[in-house]
Design a protein around this motif. Sequence first.
Motif, PDB file in Angstrom:
ATOM      1  N   VAL A 612       0.822  -1.206   0.000  1.00 54.23           N
ATOM      2  CA  VAL A 612       0.000   0.000   0.000  1.00 54.23           C
ATOM      3  C   VAL A 612       0.860   1.262   0.000  1.00 54.23           C
ATOM      4  O   VAL A 612       0.426   2.327  -0.458  1.00 54.23           O
ATOM      5  CB  VAL A 612      -0.970  -0.024   1.208  1.00 54.23           C
ATOM      6  CG1 VAL A 612      -0.223   0.121   2.520  1.00 54.23           C
ATOM      7  CG2 VAL A 612      -2.039   1.040   1.072  1.00 54.23           C
ATOM      8  N   GLN A 683      -7.644   6.759  -7.256  1.00 51.03           N
ATOM      9  CA  GLN A 683      -7.505   6.613  -5.806  1.00 51.03           C
ATOM     10  C   GLN A 683      -8.789   7.072  -5.115  1.00 51.03           C
ATOM     11  O   GLN A 683      -9.373   8.088  -5.495  1.00 51.03           O
ATOM     12  CB  GLN A 683      -6.310   7.442  -5.327  1.00 51.03           C
ATOM     13  CG  GLN A 683      -5.933   7.201  -3.876  1.00 51.03           C
ATOM     14  CD  GLN A 683      -4.688   7.971  -3.476  1.00 51.03           C
ATOM     15  OE1 GLN A 683      -4.161   8.761  -4.273  1.00 51.03           O
ATOM     16  NE2 GLN A 683      -4.209   7.778  -2.259  1.00 51.03           N
ATOM     17  N   ARG A 689     -10.641  -0.977  -5.359  1.00 54.55           N
ATOM     18  CA  ARG A 689     -10.533  -2.255  -4.630  1.00 54.55           C
ATOM     19  C   ARG A 689      -9.790  -3.308  -5.435  1.00 54.55           C
ATOM     20  O   ARG A 689      -9.187  -4.220  -4.875  1.00 54.55           O
ATOM     21  CB  ARG A 689     -11.930  -2.774  -4.269  1.00 54.55           C
ATOM     22  CG  ARG A 689     -12.779  -3.166  -5.471  1.00 54.55           C
ATOM     23  CD  ARG A 689     -14.209  -3.534  -5.057  1.00 54.55           C
ATOM     24  NE  ARG A 689     -14.971  -4.092  -6.162  1.00 54.55           N
ATOM     25  CZ  ARG A 689     -15.596  -3.369  -7.081  1.00 54.55           C
ATOM     26  NH1 ARG A 689     -15.512  -2.044  -7.034  1.00 54.55           N
ATOM     27  NH2 ARG A 689     -16.279  -3.955  -8.052  1.00 54.55           N
ATOM     28  N   LEU A 692      -6.239  -2.536  -4.367  1.00 58.50           N
ATOM     29  CA  LEU A 692      -6.002  -2.665  -2.929  1.00 58.50           C
ATOM     30  C   LEU A 692      -6.063  -4.123  -2.474  1.00 58.50           C
ATOM     31  O   LEU A 692      -5.345  -4.522  -1.550  1.00 58.50           O
ATOM     32  CB  LEU A 692      -7.025  -1.831  -2.144  1.00 58.50           C
ATOM     33  CG  LEU A 692      -6.980  -0.311  -2.385  1.00 58.50           C
ATOM     34  CD1 LEU A 692      -8.066   0.386  -1.584  1.00 58.50           C
ATOM     35  CD2 LEU A 692      -5.609   0.246  -2.027  1.00 58.50           C
ATOM     36  N   PRO A 697      -0.931  -5.083   3.256  1.00 62.36           N
ATOM     37  CA  PRO A 697      -1.494  -4.007   4.104  1.00 62.36           C
ATOM     38  C   PRO A 697      -0.519  -3.540   5.174  1.00 62.36           C
ATOM     39  O   PRO A 697      -0.744  -3.721   6.372  1.00 62.36           O
ATOM     40  CB  PRO A 697      -2.729  -4.691   4.716  1.00 62.36           C
ATOM     41  CG  PRO A 697      -2.331  -6.127   4.830  1.00 62.36           C
ATOM     42  CD  PRO A 697      -1.427  -6.408   3.648  1.00 62.36           C
ATOM     43  N   THR A 700      -2.500   0.102   7.879  1.00 62.82           N
ATOM     44  CA  THR A 700      -3.896  -0.215   8.149  1.00 62.82           C
ATOM     45  C   THR A 700      -4.458   0.793   9.135  1.00 62.82           C
ATOM     46  O   THR A 700      -3.734   1.654   9.655  1.00 62.82           O
ATOM     47  CB  THR A 700      -4.037  -1.634   8.734  1.00 62.82           C
ATOM     48  OG1 THR A 700      -3.412  -1.664  10.023  1.00 62.82           O
ATOM     49  CG2 THR A 700      -3.370  -2.665   7.837  1.00 62.82           C
ATOM     50  N   ASP A 713      -2.187   5.556   1.130  1.00 69.49           N
ATOM     51  CA  ASP A 713      -3.534   5.088   1.416  1.00 69.49           C
ATOM     52  C   ASP A 713      -3.499   4.128   2.585  1.00 69.49           C
ATOM     53  O   ASP A 713      -2.446   3.636   2.978  1.00 69.49           O
ATOM     54  CB  ASP A 713      -4.117   4.374   0.189  1.00 69.49           C
ATOM     55  CG  ASP A 713      -5.517   4.874  -0.122  1.00 69.49           C
ATOM     56  OD1 ASP A 713      -6.225   5.230   0.840  1.00 69.49           O
ATOM     57  OD2 ASP A 713      -5.891   4.911  -1.302  1.00 69.49           O
ATOM     58  N   ILE A 715      -5.391   0.547   4.163  1.00 65.06           N
ATOM     59  CA  ILE A 715      -6.271  -0.578   3.886  1.00 65.06           C
ATOM     60  C   ILE A 715      -6.987  -0.944   5.177  1.00 65.06           C
ATOM     61  O   ILE A 715      -6.343  -1.213   6.195  1.00 65.06           O
ATOM     62  CB  ILE A 715      -5.475  -1.786   3.348  1.00 65.06           C
ATOM     63  CG1 ILE A 715      -4.871  -1.433   1.979  1.00 65.06           C
ATOM     64  CG2 ILE A 715      -6.361  -3.015   3.233  1.00 65.06           C
ATOM     65  CD1 ILE A 715      -4.098  -2.557   1.336  1.00 65.06           C
TER      66      ILE A 715
END
Length: 737
Positions: A612, A683, A689, A692, A697, A700, A713, A715
């Motif tokens: 990510v 984005q 998705r 992602l 991840p 998070t 970003d 997740i």
Amino acid sequence: MAAPELAQTEPEGIEGVRMTWLNWPRSKVEASKCVIPIATSIQPIRPHVDLQILPYAPLRCKTCSAVLNPFCRVDFTAMIWICPFCFQRNHFPQHYNSISQTNLPAELYPNFPSVEYLIPNYQNSQNFNQSSPIYLFILDTCMIEEELEFAKSSLKRALGMLPENAMVGFISYGTQVQVHELGFSEMSKVYVFRGSKDISKDQVLEQLGLSVSGGRRPGPGMHKGGGGGGPSPVAGAGPGINRFLLPASECEYTLDSLLDELSTDQWPIAPGNRALRCTGVALSVGSGLLSASMAGTGARIILLVGGPCTEGPGSIVSKDLSDPVRSHKDLDKDAAPFFKKAVHFYDELGKQLVNQGHVLDVFASALDQVGIAEMKVAIEKTGGLVVLSESFGHSVFKDSFKRIFEVGGEQSLGLAFNGTLEINCSKDIKVQGIIGPCTSLEKKGPSVASTVIGQGNTTAWKMCGLDKSTCLTIFFDVSSSEKSDPAGPSSQLYLQFLTSYQSSDGQMRLRVTTVTRRWAVGSEDLVQGFDQEVAAVIMARLASYKMEMEEGFDATRWSYDALSVFNNSPDETAYFRILLNRETISNAVVMIQPSLISYGFDSLPGPALLDVQSIAADRILLLDSYFSVVIFHGMTIAQWRNMGYQNQPENQGFAMLLQAPQEDSQLIIRDRFPVPRLVVCDQHGSQARFLLAKLNPSATYSNAQDMMHPGSDVIFTDDVSLQVFIEHLQRLAVQAS
């Protein structure tokens, strides 16, 4: 701006062969210490610009039938060649008299490990039409009208692309099966079979009037409509089969008209019930019809199915809509009442098709499952193609379906028929078996290993259908004792792969690939010749095979990411595994670990971590996960694009940045079958998705403050990151020691 990393290297070379170990363990004891098995991947008919095509018959060893190759020792004075597999001395025939060290035949050139022979007199000994391929289309009509129109449109386009000499047949089905006569353009004529009852090959032939002793009267359990005279018999067809199979040039108009008139299945559906769909009987009838064609004729059954089979043999679910289609949990608990019976039915159908030399291709387009998990055994046995999509109107189906009919050029799949693969090995090497789209021919011999993996107990396999990307995994065993001298005269080992096949133009060909490798001297020598890409793919294929064949097999101890069935239906799992087992090593690697390319203003396109943290507001990411290709625009890039900055003359660099991933994605899509889904997203958009879901991840909601980078970003997941997972493994390793 195209990413240089996207240019495909070709480690297979002209051989089309890659191995887990470049140097092999010398003894059975050493081989048993290797966690990674001794295995080879081979693309039997991989195209190559340097491949030599030889217009004469191959020269074979009189003892082991190995073909003359660059590793044979040759005595030009005595005109003798010594086979490297069995050491038999063979005399050259008269027409090789002119050879010398300066005048070598192509088979002996050291840089030609692969050559291909055109089997002579094949077309002179048979009428050309006898080897014209047959395409039998089977269309499901239990669909909404819009879906059926999409399917009919693609069928019409396919008919226009077929070679004029290709033979075409058509069957439609819903609650019943309709076999359409194409030889009567003046009046349509249809033979109808009940969909609730299993029907044998002999019954199909008799009721269609194609049995040797059968007349033209319809048998019990069916009726016919229409009448009229028929065309002249077509070469390559059995008695009367020319009523159902005609050259594409003669029946295109008739089939177009027939498709125009074809409507959705009219059988009434009770409230709360599924449509009555007899896919199994339709395939039985199609296979029976093709059994009347001449032996050795290449044929493909191309099934277009839009839902689950609920009627007759091959059913996967009941008619009652309140009964869900089986899940992985149902299969694990043995709570899928239709599954084993359906798998047995398709296994028997697959055996019949293999015996006839015919292929089953399945194009499934539905939001629910259609039975790919049950059909898998027949698809793989015959070397068939399979495509799973959401709709017959989706580009995944339409573009993939079109590609199987393209002949010649880069877009062609290079479809071939009636293939066989034989393997010759050095004395101490045994063949355990093959994982991939083939069936054992049960050819016994000294090179057959006692242990079996996949299709084993043989050194020869049948491939009813194969193409230029078809890849097989062959597992070997070493039988020599510890006492063998690795520095002795037999320090080299030899393998020869003989692939005979019928090309789409009817020519019979024999591809001969002979390779040599070295026996390893010690563990260091072994490790230096390790190919980690091949090892990853072959271990995934082996673990996938063990999951299907061995109860209680623990996949998490092998390769979880490649084998997880979480969030997949049994159909999707079967679909992924069919492709994992038949695709090239480079494609299979992408299935196991997707590739991610990053595009920005300040650097050339380059690979990025599947994490990510690779997301940035001012970058574009291109994800290739094999089944889908995702172009992901960072937040700032998306805003500038929406404001039209790329259309301003001073922002040509931005326009080029937007264009680069588009061009690279088309390069990926152009060469791939099935054609992947293309997703273009931004984005924070709903389709983000697709990207992602494939990223690690590391950032998070629980650690966002520590891990986030500007423009990155988060997740929202409870999954552990790769870093946490590795730290946990390290702790376990320390505790264990």
